[in-house]
Structure formats: structure tokens, C-alpha cells
Design an enzyme around this catalytic site. Structure first.
Site, PDB file in Angstrom:
ATOM      1  N   GLY A  89       0.825  -1.204   0.000  1.00 14.93           N
ATOM      2  CA  GLY A  89       0.000   0.000   0.000  1.00 14.93           C
ATOM      3  C   GLY A  89       0.854   1.247   0.000  1.00 14.93           C
ATOM      4  CG  ASN A  90      -0.263   4.720  -1.542  1.00 16.12           C
ATOM      5  OD1 ASN A  90      -0.969   5.526  -0.947  1.00 16.12           O
ATOM      6  ND2 ASN A  90      -0.664   4.120  -2.663  1.00 16.12           N
ATOM      7  NE  ARG A  91       4.008   7.616   5.413  1.00 14.30           N
ATOM      8  CZ  ARG A  91       4.894   8.539   5.769  1.00 14.30           C
ATOM      9  NH1 ARG A  91       6.023   8.656   5.084  1.00 14.30           N
ATOM     10  NH2 ARG A  91       4.664   9.327   6.776  1.00 14.30           N
TER      11      ARG A  91
END
Ligand code: FMN
Length: 413
Positions: free
Chosen positions: A208-210
């Protein structure tokens, strides 16, 4: 600190005014609550007095030496009426001054935001719609009501937007004045992607990412307040859906691609006027997804993750752009030894072929999860517009102003 007058009129949603009041005081504002006599059937004056720390009166016959009906309006930086009943909208449109709130509305020089809440029939009645048009013509901001559950078992347009949405929009008006929320997107369909995609590795893990989705949410909320018909393609965002917004929930880049292409095209009956790709879409995904959980010490314990490229959704949206449609990309950039942030961003704009690119400098954690932001909007045909640091909603307002200036007038697409 600003001086806010919170007008409350007599609908069931008056209880939500207490939450809005709390949001205003927590943001450091001095709030004077002015309920109508009807509002006090729903929430007692003591609640408003205790939460605001200020006295509460409903009529012009209290505090006569202070001439409250004149002073309160004159001294305000912002008036927000939430909920605004059908009756209150009618009295305000007629210019009446038969209680302290309507008298205050006549003496206020500051921006005024009405947040209507009522049954769908009352909202859609031509009398109410005429009153709303009158108030807007005079420069007041009248937010569209949320669609959803009303007082009884019925649902439809007429619900008060969530206090957090109203507080965020009020902050935009305090920062930018009434001009920050014009009706320049009325009749426009805008499609916004927000959040960050998740690319599964096995049934429980993902890459995923932030991205928090906060900027995309702010874009949706502000576009709805400016009159747009908003579709939010949301990748893994938990936040409550902003009022007046239709959400399509997605998880992966592939799902986001399918939803964005459909909504930018004719899904829902209309082609989008503006498509905004603010979601953080994974460039890569695991080449394979394990059918069962990957386990330590098992024969199949992985030692590396093989990645394959995801589709480039922005490029595809540009390729399938309808006549007159604007495609807006987002670039989270950091400067490096080769070039600064804007040079990288100009190169991306040219590569992708979109109409506008909103550039975020994400060096040193400046954006992700933070409540504020600052961006530069680059246009394919030259100009760069700096949107100064402010709340993500204020930045959204700046972005929409840059977008709206480039929209083809209706009927000319
Ligand atoms: C239980 C109840 C709920 C009501 N809810 C609303 C409402 O949500 N919106 C509205 O416009 N009027 C609503 N009304 C009607 C208003 O209270 C009524 O029109 C009143 O005159 C409004 O006065 P005000 O605008 O001065 O507060 C409701 C009335 C009752 C008894």
C-alpha cells in the site's frame, strides 16, 4: 481567532449544532450562538451557553442597552446558520427581523453560510428553491443538503451535512471569504479519485502507500459546496462520505481504473466535465497473489516479491478524454540531484498529456496525513498558479478556481 455567529433554527438537526459549536471553539474561535425560539424546543440554551461560554438570547428585547441585534451582526467575521429551516430561509429571503437571528442577518457585513435541513418535500418546494436562489443572488452561501436518512424512516435530500464538513467549509470561507465558495461548478459532473490503492500479496497482506485521502475528500466536499455533481472513487479511505457526493469504493489499481474510466465516460447518465486523479495509485503490483497466507518456515516461504507494472490510469483517462473534458493529474514530487520539484512536474505534465497537474512537494513528510497543504497548479499551456499553504479544503478551493477558469462554457463542448 475569529468571531463566529452560529445561528440555529428549529429543526431536529439542531442537536448537531452543538457538535459544530464544539468544532468552532476547538479551532479557537469565539462563538456567539443565536437560536430562534423554535430551536430552543430542540436544544436548551444552557447547552449552547456552556459550550460557547457566551450568553444566549433569541429576541431583540434582551440586552437592550447593548443593542444586541445590531452589535452581534456588525462584529461577526462569519455567520453560519445550521440547521437553516425552510421558515428561516423564507424569513431571511424576505428580509424580516422578527427575532434576534434574522435581525443579526440584516446587520452582518461578513460572509453568511446557510446550511439547510428539512424534509425533501420542503426542500424541493418552489417557494424554498426561490428563497435559496434569492439568498445566493445576494451573495450568501447556501450549501446543498446531504442526501440520506431524514427524521423518520424516509430518506432523500434534506439532511444536515455532518458538522465536520460544515466546519471545514466554514474555515475555507474564513480564510478566503465568500468568493472561495462560488457556484461556478453548478451543473458540472466532476469525478475525483482519492486515497491509496492496495495491491494484494496474499489473502491478508497488501502493498500500500501512505495517502490518507484527505486532499481528495476536501476536493469532493468543496466541489459539492460549489454546486457540482460529485463522484468520488475512493481507494481504502475510512472517513465518512462528504455530503452531496456519490462514492464508488475500490481497493486495487485495476478496480480504480475500471471505475474512473466508467465514471469519466457516461456512467450515471452524464459524461464528466472534470476528472481529477488525486489518488495515489500503485505503479506496481505483485506478479502473483498467493491463494493462502504466506507462512514463515513453509516450503513456499517467499524470499522476494516479483512486481509487474500497473496500468497508467491518468494516461488512459487522457486518451479517452471526452470533448471539452478537463483531466487533472496530481504529482507528489521530491527534488533530487537531477532537478527541482517543478522541473520534474513539468516533465510529468508533458509525458502524461493532462490539462492541469497539481504539484505537491512531499519532501520531508510535508503532505501525507497532515491537515494542511500547499500546491502549485501547472497548466499544459503554460501558466503556473501557486495555491498557498492552508487547510486541505482551502487548497481544494484554490485548485477548483484554477480548474473552473478553464472549463468550456456549458453548451460549447
Ligand atoms: C419535530 C419537528 C421537527 C421539525 N424539523 C424541521 C426541519 O428539519 N426543517 C424545517 O425546515 N422545519 C422543521 N420543523 C418545522 C419548524 O420547527 C417550524 O417551521 C418552525 O416555525 C421553524 O421556526 P424557526 O425557523 O424560526 O426556527 C420541525 C417541526 C417539528 C415539530
Amino acid at each position: 481567532m475569529s468571531r463566529i455567529v452560529l445561528g440555529v433554527s428549529g429543526g431536529v438537526a439542531a442537536y448537531k449544532a452543538a457538535l459544530l459549536l464544539r468544532a468552532f471553539t476547538e479551532a479557537g474561535h469565539d462563538v456567539r450562538v443565536v437560536p430562534t425560539p423554535g430551536a430552543l424546543h430542540f436544544v436548551g440554551a444552557a447547552t449552547f451557553e456552556a459550550l460557547s461560554g457566551n450568553p444566549v438570547t433569541t429576541d431583540v428585547w434582551s440586552d437592550v442597552p447593548e443593542v444586541a441585534h445590531v452589535r452581534i451582526g456588525q462584529n461577526a467575521d462569519l455567520v453560519v446558520v445550521a440547521p437553516a429551516t425552510a421558515d428561516l430561509l423564507a424569513r431571511a429571503a424576505a428580509g424580516r427581523a422578527d427575532d434576534l437571528l434574522t435581525a443579526t442577518l440584516l446587520t452582518a457585513h461578513c460572509p453568511v453560510v446557510f446550511v439547510p435541513a428539512m424534509h425533501t418535500e420542503m426542500w424541493l418546494h418552489p417557494a424554498t428553491q426561490d428563497n435559496v436562489a434569492t439568498l445566493r443572488r445576494r451573495g450568501a452561501i447556501v450549501l446543498p443538503p446531504a442526501v440520506g436518512r431524514l427524521t423518520g424512516p424516509d430518506s432523500g435530500p434534506g439532511r444536515l451535512p455532518e458538522p465536520a464538513d460544515v466546519a471545514a467549509l466554514a474555515a475555507v470561507v474564513l480564510e478566503g471569504g465568500a468568493a472561495a465558495l462560488p457556484r461556478d461548478l453548478a451543473g458540472r459532473k466532476v469525478v475525483i479519485s482519492a486515497g491509496g490503492t492496495r495491491e494484494p500479496l496474499d489473502p491478508v497482506r497488501y502493498l500500500g502507500n501512505r495517502s490518507s485521502g484527505k486532499q481528495g475528500w476536501a476536493l469532493a466536499r468543496v466541489a459539492a459546496a460549489r454546486g457540482a455533481d460529485v463522484v468520488l472513487v475512493a481507494a481504502n479511505v475510512e472517513a465518512p462520505v462528504p455530503f452531496g457526493v456519490r462514492v464508488v469504493a475500490v481497493e486495487t489499481a485495476e478496480q480504480l481504473r475500471t471505475a474512473m474510466l466508467a465514471e469519466a465516460g457516461a456512467a450515471g447518465g452524464a459524461t464528466a466535465d472534470v476528472v481529477v486523479m488525486s489518488a495515489a495509485v500503485a505503479d506496481f503490483r505483485p506478479a502473483g497473489v498467493a491463494a493462502t497466507k504466506l507462512k514463515k518456515g513453509s516450503a513456499g516461504e517467499p524470499t522476494a516479491v516479483e512486481l509487474v507494472r500497473n496500468p497508467d490510469v491518468l494516461t488512459e483517462l487522457v486518451g479517452e478524454r471526452a470533448p471539452g473534458q478537463l483531466v487533472v493529474g496530481f504529482a507528489a514530487e521530491t527534488g533530487d540531484a537531477d532537478a527541482d520539484v517543478l522541473t520534474h512536474a513539468r516533465a510529468k505534465l508533458a509525458r502524461k498529456g493532462c490539462d492541469l497537474l497539481v504539484v505537491n512537494d512531499v519532501s520531508a513528510g510535508q503532505v501525507f496525513g497532515r491537515p494542511d497543504n500547499a500546491v502549485v497548479v501547472l497548466a499544459a499551456d503554460g501558466p503556473a498558479t501557486e495555491v498557498p499553504r492552508g487547510s486541505k479544503d482551502a487548497v481544494a478551493a484554490g485548485i477548483w478556481t484554477a480548474v473552473a477558469a478553464r472549463l468550456t462554457p456549458p453548451g460549447r463542448a
